[in-house]
Scaffold this motif. Structure first.
Motif, mmCIF file in Angstrom:
data_model
loop_
_atom_site.group_PDB
_atom_site.id
_atom_site.type_symbol
_atom_site.label_atom_id
_atom_site.label_comp_id
_atom_site.label_asym_id
_atom_site.label_seq_id
_atom_site.Cartn_x
_atom_site.Cartn_y
_atom_site.Cartn_z
ATOM 1 N N PHE A 191 -2.484 9.422 13.028
ATOM 2 C CA PHE A 191 -2.595 8.007 12.635
ATOM 3 C C PHE A 191 -2.852 7.841 11.134
ATOM 4 O O PHE A 191 -2.201 7.043 10.471
ATOM 5 C CB PHE A 191 -3.712 7.319 13.422
ATOM 6 C CG PHE A 191 -3.773 5.842 13.163
ATOM 7 C CD1 PHE A 191 -2.814 4.986 13.712
ATOM 8 C CD2 PHE A 191 -4.766 5.294 12.354
ATOM 9 C CE1 PHE A 191 -2.844 3.619 13.458
ATOM 10 C CE2 PHE A 191 -4.805 3.923 12.097
ATOM 11 C CZ PHE A 191 -3.845 3.090 12.649
ATOM 12 N N TYR A 196 1.390 8.912 9.638
ATOM 13 C CA TYR A 196 1.789 7.791 10.480
ATOM 14 C C TYR A 196 3.275 7.719 10.816
ATOM 15 O O TYR A 196 4.132 7.635 9.955
ATOM 16 C CB TYR A 196 1.384 6.460 9.840
ATOM 17 C CG TYR A 196 1.616 5.321 10.788
ATOM 18 C CD1 TYR A 196 0.666 5.000 11.732
ATOM 19 C CD2 TYR A 196 2.811 4.620 10.778
ATOM 20 C CE1 TYR A 196 0.890 3.994 12.652
ATOM 21 C CE2 TYR A 196 3.040 3.610 11.704
ATOM 22 C CZ TYR A 196 2.079 3.308 12.634
ATOM 23 O OH TYR A 196 2.306 2.323 13.547
ATOM 24 N N GLU A 215 5.754 5.724 14.098
ATOM 25 C CA GLU A 215 5.753 4.761 15.214
ATOM 26 C C GLU A 215 4.996 5.318 16.429
ATOM 27 O O GLU A 215 5.294 6.425 16.888
ATOM 28 C CB GLU A 215 7.224 4.487 15.584
ATOM 29 C CG GLU A 215 7.454 3.330 16.531
ATOM 30 C CD GLU A 215 7.051 1.980 15.936
ATOM 31 O OE1 GLU A 215 7.244 1.787 14.711
ATOM 32 O OE2 GLU A 215 6.515 1.137 16.690
ATOM 33 N N ASP A 220 -0.605 4.598 16.575
ATOM 34 C CA ASP A 220 -1.767 3.781 16.954
ATOM 35 C C ASP A 220 -2.123 4.015 18.421
ATOM 36 O O ASP A 220 -3.292 4.103 18.785
ATOM 37 C CB ASP A 220 -1.544 2.291 16.657
ATOM 38 C CG ASP A 220 -0.240 1.771 17.251
ATOM 39 O OD1 ASP A 220 0.658 2.586 17.582
ATOM 40 O OD2 ASP A 220 -0.108 0.543 17.395
ATOM 41 N N LEU A 253 -10.678 2.017 9.244
ATOM 42 C CA LEU A 253 -9.843 0.937 9.780
ATOM 43 C C LEU A 253 -10.203 -0.391 9.114
ATOM 44 O O LEU A 253 -9.327 -1.163 8.713
ATOM 45 C CB LEU A 253 -10.016 0.830 11.300
ATOM 46 C CG LEU A 253 -9.515 2.039 12.112
ATOM 47 C CD1 LEU A 253 -9.926 1.900 13.574
ATOM 48 C CD2 LEU A 253 -7.999 2.203 11.989
ATOM 49 N N ASP A 300 -8.713 -0.600 5.898
ATOM 50 C CA ASP A 300 -7.256 -0.432 5.963
ATOM 51 C C ASP A 300 -6.796 0.807 5.186
ATOM 52 O O ASP A 300 -5.746 0.800 4.538
ATOM 53 C CB ASP A 300 -6.573 -1.700 5.409
ATOM 54 C CG ASP A 300 -5.251 -2.009 6.134
ATOM 55 O OD1 ASP A 300 -5.077 -1.570 7.290
ATOM 56 O OD2 ASP A 300 -4.394 -2.672 5.524
ATOM 57 N N TYR A 303 -0.906 4.462 7.599
ATOM 58 C CA TYR A 303 -0.298 3.484 8.509
ATOM 59 C C TYR A 303 0.043 2.187 7.745
ATOM 60 O O TYR A 303 -0.449 1.980 6.637
ATOM 61 C CB TYR A 303 -1.248 3.214 9.679
ATOM 62 C CG TYR A 303 -2.665 2.889 9.273
ATOM 63 C CD1 TYR A 303 -3.019 1.616 8.837
ATOM 64 C CD2 TYR A 303 -3.664 3.871 9.309
ATOM 65 C CE1 TYR A 303 -4.319 1.327 8.451
ATOM 66 C CE2 TYR A 303 -4.960 3.588 8.921
ATOM 67 C CZ TYR A 303 -5.286 2.321 8.490
ATOM 68 O OH TYR A 303 -6.567 2.033 8.106
ATOM 69 N N PRO A 304 0.889 1.324 8.354
ATOM 70 C CA PRO A 304 1.309 0.113 7.643
ATOM 71 C C PRO A 304 0.133 -0.791 7.263
ATOM 72 O O PRO A 304 -0.857 -0.866 7.999
ATOM 73 C CB PRO A 304 2.216 -0.603 8.660
ATOM 74 C CG PRO A 304 2.659 0.454 9.616
ATOM 75 C CD PRO A 304 1.548 1.467 9.667
ATOM 76 N N GLU A 343 -2.571 -2.755 9.620
ATOM 77 C CA GLU A 343 -2.690 -2.111 10.932
ATOM 78 C C GLU A 343 -4.144 -1.690 11.214
ATOM 79 O O GLU A 343 -4.578 -1.695 12.378
ATOM 80 C CB GLU A 343 -1.769 -0.876 10.958
ATOM 81 C CG GLU A 343 -1.655 -0.187 12.290
ATOM 82 C CD GLU A 343 -0.650 -0.829 13.220
ATOM 83 O OE1 GLU A 343 0.013 -1.818 12.809
ATOM 84 O OE2 GLU A 343 -0.550 -0.368 14.360
ATOM 85 N N LYS A 377 -6.248 -4.427 12.694
ATOM 86 C CA LYS A 377 -5.737 -4.740 14.035
ATOM 87 C C LYS A 377 -6.245 -3.744 15.080
ATOM 88 O O LYS A 377 -6.648 -4.132 16.171
ATOM 89 C CB LYS A 377 -4.194 -4.702 14.040
ATOM 90 C CG LYS A 377 -3.549 -6.062 13.835
ATOM 91 C CD LYS A 377 -2.062 -5.997 14.175
ATOM 92 C CE LYS A 377 -1.237 -6.179 12.911
ATOM 93 N NZ LYS A 377 0.201 -5.918 13.082
ATOM 94 N N VAL A 378 -6.189 -2.448 14.727
ATOM 95 C CA VAL A 378 -6.675 -1.429 15.658
ATOM 96 C C VAL A 378 -8.186 -1.577 15.845
ATOM 97 O O VAL A 378 -8.706 -1.447 16.953
ATOM 98 C CB VAL A 378 -6.295 -0.012 15.168
ATOM 99 C CG1 VAL A 378 -6.990 1.065 15.995
ATOM 100 C CG2 VAL A 378 -4.777 0.185 15.212
ATOM 101 N N ARG A 408 -0.459 5.412 0.918
ATOM 102 C CA ARG A 408 0.846 4.921 1.390
ATOM 103 C C ARG A 408 1.878 5.211 0.302
ATOM 104 O O ARG A 408 1.569 5.173 -0.877
ATOM 105 C CB ARG A 408 0.777 3.423 1.661
ATOM 106 C CG ARG A 408 -0.150 3.105 2.815
ATOM 107 C CD ARG A 408 -0.106 1.627 3.206
ATOM 108 N NE ARG A 408 -0.999 1.422 4.334
ATOM 109 C CZ ARG A 408 -2.262 0.959 4.230
ATOM 110 N NH1 ARG A 408 -2.761 0.660 3.051
ATOM 111 N NH2 ARG A 408 -3.009 0.818 5.306
#
Ligand SMILES: [Ca+2]
Lengths: 239, 239
Positions: free
Chosen positions: B126, B130, B132, B135, B177, B180, B184-185, B188, B191-192, B238
């Protein structure tokens, strides 16, 4: 004589992981019941009542004596060969599966951690999934095991779980190679065995010979049975 | 007060594996020296004299007191976080990193074996690689950890190496998380985190909160430092 709780071993003669536990139980001269789990047709109670992952080896420990097919809810359920070896070292201190000196204990565990996945990975790569170069993967893994052995004797000097962790695969290698059993090309087995019997692997082969002679290994392993099982094992057949 | 041999820890604040050992040493109230190994520019003596694999954590134990840069040949050299945790449990029995009851000991080790690679694999998938579906890999791993927790308290009831093995990653997840941070995007992370804060993960989040409150975790981990390190960590950027 220490009175021990009941132990039931769920095992299979095809499994080198199970063989580890059988050697340790033999070292401890433990009394136990054993039940062979048919890996291609597992009884439904096994995952439900013993190991949710459905894998062997697994043991039950404690609780009332029951038939292996009817494990008692009160017993502890223990899976994973290396976890079981640690447990047996704890409950059978007189068997000295691990020494009492913490520095020797950590040496045994370091050896296990360093060789476990390496050796099983090489085993799978060469015997079950053969692709180009798998012979070198196997030889490299065996060289690394050899590099970690002392000049003579067992891994940490005295016999321990470290030896038990590698014995099942190490005693199988020469036999399987000699009989040319596995997915690798026909004739490759004896060729690799010849390399192992050369000067480069003299220390390892001496160690393997000492493993074969250990009473706990002798009493839990039968060379001819291994050859017969492999001749029938669908995962080990050439296409 | 037991007199202990010297311990030198080779560590790095970026490493959750090192954090395990720091927590265990804090639990044991051990006196030790520590040396931060620059992972992108390792001193050459480190592989030569401490850990041939060049990895942290590693410890030296015993032998004369020397500077960390000059490890004594006489000391034992011990690597691999889980092997070190077992060693510390052996040499600091009073810290109860593992209980004395063999069935509880095996429960702690079973938890470690079942969660170690699962959780680190999900973490890498994750935060560092990262793709698809990563998550879901992370959430599945966390659900499996939660499933293995008792209704209240620590993994085996009392605090143990089992808790120490998962604490470093579990306390990092919510912070990373929230900020951020990771590959990962964008967006995300929060959201997680929202999913983790929902009813499905209530037990896990309560456990994570208790880990954060544990003095040995508090004294070895700084939330703000983790955030700063991650903002600069090239592997976590990223593209
Ligand atoms: Ca282990």
């Amino acid at each position: 004589m220490v009175e021990h709780s009941q132990i039931t071993l769920y095992t299979n003669p095809n499994s080198a992981f199970c063989h580890r536990v059988e050697i340790a139980l033999a070292e401890a001269q433990a009394e136990y019941s054993s039940f062979i789990v048919d890996l291609r047709n597992k009884p439904s109670w096994f995952a439900a009542k013993v190991n949710p992952l459905g894998k062997v080896p697994a043991i039950t420990y404690g609780g009332p004596h029951t038939a292996p097919e009817d494990p008692a809810p009160e017993s502890a359920k223990i899976a994973e060969s290396l976890v079981i070896l640690e447990f047996l070292a704890d409950i059978f201190p007189e068997a000295r599966l691990l020494p009492t000196d913490p520095v020797l204990r950590v040496q045994a565990r370091s050896f296990i951690t360093a060789t476990d996945r390496l050796l099983f990975g090489a085993f799978i790569a060469f015997f079950f999934k053969y692709t180009e170069g798998a012979d070198q993967i196997l030889l490299n893994a065996l060289e690394e095991v050899q590099r970690r052995l002392p000049p003579t004797g067992f891994v940490i000097g005295e016999w321990s779980n470290a030896d038990i962790s590698v014995a099942p695969l190490l005693v199988r290698f020469p036999i399987l190679l000699k009989h040319d059993l596995g997915k690798y090309p026909v004739g490759e087995g004896p060729k690799v065995l010849e390399i192992l019997q050369g000067p480069k692997f003299a220390r390892l082969m001496k160690y393997i010979h000492e493993l074969e002679q250990r009473p706990s290994v002798r009493s839990t392993w039968d060379e001819a049975e291994t050859v017969e099982l492999w001749k029938k094992n669908p995962y080990a057949q050439r296409n």
